[in-house]
Design a protein around this motif. Structure first.
Motif, PDB file in Angstrom:
ATOM      1  N   ASN A 135       0.839  -1.199   0.000  1.00 45.53           N
ATOM      2  CA  ASN A 135       0.000   0.000   0.000  1.00 45.53           C
ATOM      3  C   ASN A 135       0.870   1.243   0.000  1.00 45.53           C
ATOM      4  OD1 ASN A 135      -1.850  -2.123   1.549  1.00 45.53           O
ATOM      5  ND2 ASN A 135      -3.179  -0.555   0.680  1.00 45.53           N
ATOM      6  N   ALA A 136       0.384   2.268  -0.687  1.00 47.51           N
ATOM      7  CA  ALA A 136       1.073   3.560  -0.678  1.00 47.51           C
ATOM      8  C   ALA A 136       0.034   4.663  -0.733  1.00 47.51           C
ATOM      9  CB  ALA A 136       2.017   3.669  -1.871  1.00 47.51           C
ATOM     10  N   ILE A 137       0.276   5.738   0.028  1.00 50.09           N
ATOM     11  CA  ILE A 137      -0.593   6.908  -0.020  1.00 50.09           C
ATOM     12  C   ILE A 137       0.274   8.147   0.144  1.00 50.09           C
ATOM     13  CG2 ILE A 137      -1.128   6.775   2.462  1.00 50.09           C
ATOM     14  CD1 ILE A 137      -3.928   7.893   1.708  1.00 50.09           C
ATOM     15  N   ALA A 138      -0.055   9.185  -0.580  1.00 49.62           N
ATOM     16  CA  ALA A 138       0.748  10.418  -0.527  1.00 49.62           C
ATOM     17  C   ALA A 138      -0.152  11.622  -0.726  1.00 49.62           C
ATOM     18  CB  ALA A 138       1.833  10.387  -1.605  1.00 49.62           C
ATOM     19  N   THR A 139       0.233  12.748  -0.074  1.00 49.43           N
ATOM     20  CA  THR A 139      -0.486  14.015  -0.233  1.00 49.43           C
ATOM     21  C   THR A 139       0.520  15.107  -0.585  1.00 49.43           C
ATOM     22  OG1 THR A 139      -2.264  13.461   1.301  1.00 49.43           O
ATOM     23  CG2 THR A 139      -1.852  15.777   0.942  1.00 49.43           C
ATOM     24  N   VAL A 140       0.151  15.954  -1.538  1.00 49.43           N
ATOM     25  CA  VAL A 140       0.988  17.079  -1.947  1.00 49.43           C
ATOM     26  C   VAL A 140       0.556  18.291  -1.126  1.00 49.43           C
ATOM     27  CG1 VAL A 140       1.740  18.526  -3.864  1.00 49.43           C
ATOM     28  CG2 VAL A 140       1.172  16.105  -4.257  1.00 49.43           C
ATOM     29  N   GLN A 141       1.483  18.852  -0.359  1.00 49.19           N
ATOM     30  CA  GLN A 141       1.157  19.932   0.580  1.00 49.19           C
ATOM     31  C   GLN A 141       0.635  21.175  -0.140  1.00 49.19           C
ATOM     32  OE1 GLN A 141       4.012  20.817   3.854  1.00 49.19           O
ATOM     33  NE2 GLN A 141       3.968  22.938   3.107  1.00 49.19           N
ATOM     34  N   GLU A 142       1.247  21.543  -1.250  1.00 47.09           N
ATOM     35  CA  GLU A 142       0.899  22.798  -1.904  1.00 47.09           C
ATOM     36  C   GLU A 142      -0.478  22.746  -2.592  1.00 47.09           C
ATOM     37  OE1 GLU A 142       5.288  22.608  -1.490  1.00 47.09           O
ATOM     38  OE2 GLU A 142       3.722  21.228  -2.217  1.00 47.09           O
ATOM     39  N   THR A 143      -0.883  21.587  -3.114  1.00 49.19           N
ATOM     40  CA  THR A 143      -2.115  21.498  -3.909  1.00 49.19           C
ATOM     41  C   THR A 143      -3.186  20.633  -3.264  1.00 49.19           C
ATOM     42  OG1 THR A 143      -1.311  19.576  -5.131  1.00 49.19           O
ATOM     43  CG2 THR A 143      -0.781  21.772  -6.026  1.00 49.19           C
ATOM     44  N   ASN A 144      -2.827  19.949  -2.180  1.00 50.32           N
ATOM     45  CA  ASN A 144      -3.723  19.009  -1.504  1.00 50.32           C
ATOM     46  C   ASN A 144      -4.084  17.805  -2.390  1.00 50.32           C
ATOM     47  OD1 ASN A 144      -4.905  18.355   0.967  1.00 50.32           O
ATOM     48  ND2 ASN A 144      -6.938  18.968   0.260  1.00 50.32           N
ATOM     49  N   GLN A 145      -3.327  17.618  -3.479  1.00 52.40           N
ATOM     50  CA  GLN A 145      -3.515  16.406  -4.287  1.00 52.40           C
ATOM     51  C   GLN A 145      -3.214  15.190  -3.418  1.00 52.40           C
ATOM     52  OE1 GLN A 145      -0.975  16.130  -7.780  1.00 52.40           O
ATOM     53  NE2 GLN A 145      -1.303  13.904  -7.941  1.00 52.40           N
ATOM     54  N   THR A 146      -4.081  14.211  -3.456  1.00 57.39           N
ATOM     55  CA  THR A 146      -3.880  12.985  -2.687  1.00 57.39           C
ATOM     56  C   THR A 146      -3.960  11.789  -3.621  1.00 57.39           C
ATOM     57  OG1 THR A 146      -4.853  13.982  -0.715  1.00 57.39           O
ATOM     58  CG2 THR A 146      -4.694  11.594  -0.754  1.00 57.39           C
ATOM     59  N   TRP A 147      -3.054  10.867  -3.403  1.00 60.87           N
ATOM     60  CA  TRP A 147      -2.981   9.667  -4.245  1.00 60.87           C
ATOM     61  C   TRP A 147      -2.844   8.441  -3.350  1.00 60.87           C
ATOM     62  CZ3 TRP A 147       1.338   6.480  -3.999  1.00 60.87           C
ATOM     63  CH2 TRP A 147       1.410   5.428  -4.938  1.00 60.87           C
ATOM     64  N   ALA A 148      -3.477   7.351  -3.762  1.00 64.28           N
ATOM     65  CA  ALA A 148      -3.339   6.087  -3.035  1.00 64.28           C
ATOM     66  C   ALA A 148      -3.369   4.950  -4.037  1.00 64.28           C
ATOM     67  CB  ALA A 148      -4.459   5.920  -2.005  1.00 64.28           C
ATOM     68  N   ASP A 149      -2.642   3.885  -3.745  1.00 64.67           N
ATOM     69  CA  ASP A 149      -2.634   2.720  -4.629  1.00 64.67           C
ATOM     70  C   ASP A 149      -2.268   1.486  -3.812  1.00 64.67           C
ATOM     71  OD1 ASP A 149      -2.931   1.248  -6.893  1.00 64.67           O
ATOM     72  OD2 ASP A 149      -1.214   2.087  -7.972  1.00 64.67           O
ATOM     73  N   GLU A 150      -2.549   0.327  -4.400  1.00 62.70           N
ATOM     74  CA  GLU A 150      -2.246  -0.936  -3.731  1.00 62.70           C
ATOM     75  C   GLU A 150      -1.915  -1.981  -4.781  1.00 62.70           C
ATOM     76  OE1 GLU A 150      -6.331  -3.116  -2.792  1.00 62.70           O
ATOM     77  OE2 GLU A 150      -6.348  -1.037  -2.068  1.00 62.70           O
ATOM     78  N   ASP A 151      -1.200  -2.984  -4.362  1.00 65.84           N
ATOM     79  CA  ASP A 151      -0.857  -4.086  -5.265  1.00 65.84           C
ATOM     80  C   ASP A 151      -0.665  -5.340  -4.424  1.00 65.84           C
ATOM     81  OD1 ASP A 151      -0.266  -5.308  -7.731  1.00 65.84           O
ATOM     82  OD2 ASP A 151       1.873  -5.148  -7.345  1.00 65.84           O
ATOM     83  N   ASP A 152      -0.846  -6.484  -5.059  1.00 66.70           N
ATOM     84  CA  ASP A 152      -0.670  -7.768  -4.381  1.00 66.70           C
ATOM     85  C   ASP A 152       0.356  -8.601  -5.126  1.00 66.70           C
ATOM     86  OD1 ASP A 152      -2.912  -7.309  -2.566  1.00 66.70           O
ATOM     87  OD2 ASP A 152      -4.164  -7.586  -4.343  1.00 66.70           O
ATOM     88  N   PHE A 153       1.056  -9.427  -4.390  1.00 67.46           N
ATOM     89  CA  PHE A 153       1.914 -10.423  -5.019  1.00 67.46           C
ATOM     90  C   PHE A 153       1.997 -11.625  -4.086  1.00 67.46           C
ATOM     91  CE2 PHE A 153       4.905  -8.259  -2.284  1.00 67.46           C
ATOM     92  CZ  PHE A 153       5.774  -9.253  -1.857  1.00 67.46           C
ATOM     93  N   GLN A 154       2.523 -12.700  -4.634  1.00 62.42           N
ATOM     94  CA  GLN A 154       2.576 -13.950  -3.874  1.00 62.42           C
ATOM     95  C   GLN A 154       4.017 -14.390  -3.689  1.00 62.42           C
ATOM     96  OE1 GLN A 154       0.511 -17.257  -5.737  1.00 62.42           O
ATOM     97  NE2 GLN A 154      -0.069 -18.068  -3.755  1.00 62.42           N
ATOM     98  N   VAL A 155       4.307 -14.828  -2.491  1.00 64.00           N
ATOM     99  CA  VAL A 155       5.603 -15.446  -2.220  1.00 64.00           C
ATOM    100  C   VAL A 155       5.525 -16.884  -2.731  1.00 64.00           C
ATOM    101  CG1 VAL A 155       7.269 -16.069  -0.456  1.00 64.00           C
ATOM    102  CG2 VAL A 155       5.965 -13.952  -0.224  1.00 64.00           C
ATOM    103  N   ILE A 156       6.396 -17.236  -3.660  1.00 62.61           N
ATOM    104  CA  ILE A 156       6.268 -18.485  -4.403  1.00 62.61           C
ATOM    105  C   ILE A 156       6.819 -19.665  -3.603  1.00 62.61           C
ATOM    106  CG2 ILE A 156       6.820 -19.656  -6.561  1.00 62.61           C
ATOM    107  CD1 ILE A 156       5.000 -17.217  -6.809  1.00 62.61           C
ATOM    108  N   LYS A 157       6.055 -20.770  -3.645  1.00 62.66           N
ATOM    109  CA  LYS A 157       6.430 -21.994  -2.937  1.00 62.66           C
ATOM    110  C   LYS A 157       6.877 -23.062  -3.932  1.00 62.66           C
ATOM    111  CE  LYS A 157       2.838 -20.931   0.408  1.00 62.66           C
ATOM    112  NZ  LYS A 157       1.515 -21.300   0.904  1.00 62.66           N
ATOM    113  N   PRO A 158       7.497 -24.115  -3.427  1.00 64.10           N
ATOM    114  CA  PRO A 158       7.925 -25.194  -4.331  1.00 64.10           C
ATOM    115  C   PRO A 158       6.731 -26.003  -4.821  1.00 64.10           C
ATOM    116  CG  PRO A 158       8.293 -25.838  -2.057  1.00 64.10           C
ATOM    117  CD  PRO A 158       7.843 -24.400  -2.023  1.00 64.10           C
ATOM    118  N   THR A 159       6.959 -26.836  -5.820  1.00 61.15           N
ATOM    119  CA  THR A 159       5.934 -27.763  -6.296  1.00 61.15           C
ATOM    120  C   THR A 159       6.344 -29.190  -5.956  1.00 61.15           C
ATOM    121  OG1 THR A 159       6.986 -27.890  -8.471  1.00 61.15           O
ATOM    122  CG2 THR A 159       5.236 -26.254  -8.184  1.00 61.15           C
ATOM    123  N   ILE A 160       5.354 -30.059  -5.918  1.00 63.17           N
ATOM    124  CA  ILE A 160       5.609 -31.475  -5.659  1.00 63.17           C
ATOM    125  C   ILE A 160       5.985 -32.152  -6.978  1.00 63.17           C
ATOM    126  CG2 ILE A 160       4.594 -33.656  -4.894  1.00 63.17           C
ATOM    127  CD1 ILE A 160       2.667 -32.010  -3.175  1.00 63.17           C
TER     128      ILE A 160
END
Length: 727
Positions: free
Chosen positions: A598-623
């Motif tokens: 997750n990430a979120i940021a605000t620009v002080q001068e313009t009050n622009q606000t942005w947020a985003d998210e992403d997912d990923f998987q920690v990879i396991k072995p196979t049989i």
């Protein structure tokens, strides 16, 4: 000589195997038992013979067949078929009535051809045979055939509502009993092998129990719309938790990793053990399922009943809880995310890393022309539809067009694959208490996948088919936006949400860099790229954090968090980084090892606000699954399962499972504790039952490590083939 006594039925021959070859039902185990069960497809002729106590006399003997369905069979309700055996051919012209005709007489044996109506209820029918003498006023003699007769949907017959014109596709969507279900986040999704096993002896009886538990009316059981909607409701048992004791579905859904009193979803190799347990218990729900398990069982039931079905996976899937066609993320004035939806506190929106449901194929005479074909149904309990947790059948074409006025649940499916993600920041100066911040129109429905017909790749993803274009226009295109806005205009809640204007003239560009895959035991970095397009400097306050989540988006553990203020100069680029070590995350992982950034940021001068998210998987072995060379039907052969523990911790409560239609029923092998980084190898013996190309699937679960799977394809010889090899 004319007899004055009616014929007495001595024996009925149903020619189960011969008919089954013509009806595409030969693979059902019930046909090959010592006392075989007849399994026919509706609307298609089948043959039977009746042996009487004396010769049949055409002029005086009257033989009448009665086919009965349900507790109160009735001709006008379509649950009873009554016809007298004659030599006429006219029955072939009426596909909506039972037809019976004589095709041969040999002394006291009568050969008969029967055709059921093309709209017959699907399930178990009973046969009675009445005999009398022409003109007699005496009650007829009645013979009750003591075995069940199954009638199934007939996708090979063009008059059936489930007809599929390209017959070759039915090899996949009806006859294929082993497949794949795509699981995992967008960057690391993989095809998880699944044994549908629709021909197992337990499956059709389990389907009948399911319909009985649903109290489904007999007259409705021939309608694929009502049948599929009932399946969607009955595969889950979530409604029990709401006090509906009469409702008893197949699977109890659980997503919290606590499965000690049942079977972990990741441990199932396929549907058969689930339906077997459901049937043997008399309809008690089975613990535990998750969306891909629900979908695997739905596919099994549909294919068994003759309803073409495929399993569908939506990568980055929206759960829109309030019909706004948006996934709404709320933040307070200090940019801290709110853990609830202030407009819907009891049921917030969520984003699943992936979600799995089913498509079933049918005509939709209840909808305008063009909306037949694939219909989405979902057995996972998310939102109620007409009072029960179910979804569909929903025309996939209606979803693609954004036509939300059609039955069933089109609005929910449009949001599932194409909702906008909208951020809302607390703002006391706003009339609604919140200001709309940046949104993401491309995050939801990154890719929609199913298994490609006729292919099975045990070691890769060559059998993956991208069907995103069947559900929506290309992301970001004018057609895609038009579709969503068409749905918004017809949905009152969505109209109010989308009426709030989006922010404009933002001069800072943020980009959260996607992480696709990280091998378990490796570190990773959360990265945000920032570009200042303004001619003045910008002061930015940013927060980055990483945490473990369950695949349905529920938060588990915070892994690492950082925040700070910094300046970006005019027309300059900056990069924020949050480094996460193995020690930071390893003991905080939950099942399937999925992480959310997750990430979120605000620009002080313009009050622009942005947020985003992403997912990923920690990879396991196979049989690695290995079977000794040249396995032969009926002869014991060794199977070996092996993998390496990737963790520097001991694995406890270890269990292997393996199964394969024609090779082995599901076998559970309890195993000792596995030491840190240990290579594990287990051997077992199986006896193949069926020759030809077969597939075997294995799973491994433990308290600390789950969702380790593997598969192999193997050619099994029959004894004659073995002799040729030896020569």
């Amino acid at each position: 000589m004319v007899s004055t006594e009616p014929l007495i039925v001595e024996e009925v021959f149903m020619y189960e195997k011969q008919n089954a070859k013509l009806h595409n039902t030969y693979n059902f185990e019930l046909i090959h038992l010592d006392e075989p069960t007849s399994i026919f497809r509706r609307g298609q002729p089948f043959n039977l013979a009746i042996r009487f106590n004396r010769d049949y006399i055409d002029d005086t003997d009257v033989v009448r067949l009665l086919f009965n369905f349900g507790l109160s069979p009735n001709v006008f309700r379509g649950t009873q078929g009554v016809d007298i055996v004659t030599k006429r051919d006219s029955y072939l012209t009426d596909l909506e009535a039972w037809g019976v005709r004589m095709i041969g007489v040999s002394e006291n044996d009568l050969s008969i051809e029967v055709r059921s109506p093309v709209d017959s209820p699907v399930g178990v029918w009973q046969l009675n045979i009445e005999t009398t003498i022409a003109g007699s006023k005496e009650p007829p003699k009645t013979y009750q055939y003591d075995r069940d007769i199954y009638l199934l949907f007939n996708p090979w017959l063009k008059e059936d509502l489930v007809y599929m014109e390209d017959e070759t596709l039915l090899d996949e969507y009806i006859l294929n009993d082993v497949g794949k279900i795509w699981v995992g986040p967008h960057g690391s999704t993989r095809g998880r092998e699944w044994i549908f096993g629709q021909f197992d002896a337990c499956v059709l009886p389990a389907c009948m129990l399911l319909f009985d538990k649903a109290e489904m009316k007999s007259i409705q059981r021939g309608d694929p719309v009502k049948v599929s909607r009932t399946i969607s409701k009955m595969v889950n048992c979530y409604n029990i938790q709401n006090g509906d004791e009469a409702f008893n579905g197949v699977l109890f859904g659980r997503w919290d990793g606590e499965y000690e009193d049942g079977t972990a979803p990741a441990a199932w190799t396929g549907s058969v053990p689930i339906l077997e347990q459901y049937l043997e218990s008399g309809g008690e729900y089975v613990k535990y399922g998750q969306c891909w398990v629900f979908a695997g069982v739905v596919a099994t039931i549909c294919r068994a009943l003759g309803l073409p079905s495929r399993v569908v996976t939506n990568l980055v899937s929206a759960h829109d809880a309030n019909s706004s066609l948006s996934i709404d993320r709320y933040y307070d004035a200090d940019m801290k995310p709110l853990e609830y939806d202030p407009n819907n506190p009891t049921n917030s929106d969520s984003i699943w890393n992936y979600h799995v449901w089913n498509d079933v194929w049918m005509a939709r005479p209840d909808l305008p022309k063009g909306y037949g074909g694939w219909q989405a149904i979902d057995g996972t309990p998310q939102e109620t539809s007409d009072g029960y947790y179910r979804c569909g059948p929903c025309s996939v074409e209606a979803v693609r067009q954004g036509v939300v006025g059609f039955n069933y649940d089109v609005t929910f499916l449009v949001a599932t694959v194409n909702a906008d993600v909208i951020g809302w920041k607390e703002d006391p100066n706003s009339a609604i208490g919140y200001t709309r911040i940046n949104g993401d129109t491309k995050h939801i429905g990154r890719m929609i996948l199913t298994k490609a017909p006729w292919i099975f790749d045990p070691n890769g993803d060559k059998d993956r088919e991208d069907i995103t274009s069947q559900y929506k226009a290309p992301e970001g295109s004018g057609d895609e936006r038009l579709t969503l806005y068409r749905a918004v205009r017809s949905t009152p809640t969505a109209k109010r949400f989308f009426a709030v204007p989006a922010p404009e003239n933002e001069d800072i560009e943020f980009k959260l860099v996607d992480l696709e895959r990280v091998n378990i035991g490796d570190p990773f970095t959360v990265t945000v790229n920032i570009t200042n397009k303004a001619t003045e400097k910008r002061t930015i306050r940013a927060i980055l954090w990483a945490g473990s989540v369950y695949y349905n988006g529920v938060k588990a553990n915070l892994v690492k968090r950082a925040e700070g203020n910094f300046v970006v100069h005019p027309n300059a680029n900056e990069q924020l980084r949050l480094k996460v070590t193995v020690d930071d995350y390893l003991d905080k992982l939950v099942e399937y090892s999925i992480m959310k950034l997750n990430a979120i940021a605000t620009v002080q001068e313009t009050n622009q606000t942005w947020a985003d998210e992403d997912d990923f998987q920690v990879i396991k072995p196979t049989i690695t699954v290995e079977i000794a060379e040249d396995p032969v039907v009926g002869k014991p052969v060794k199977i070996t399962l092996s993998f390496k523990n990737p963790l520097k911790i001991t694995l406890t409560n270890c269990v292997f499972n393996y199964a394969g239609p024609g090779l082995s029923k599901n076998k559970m092998l309890k195993f000792r504790d596995v030491a840190p980084l240990e290579s594990v190898r287990v051997e077992h013996e199986l006896v193949p039952q069926k020759s030809g190309a077969q597939k075997i699937i294995a799973t491994f679960t433990s308290k600390q490590l789950v969702d380790v799977t593997g598969s192999a394809a193997v050619d099994v010889l029959d004894e004659e083939d073995e002799e040729e090899v030896e020569e």
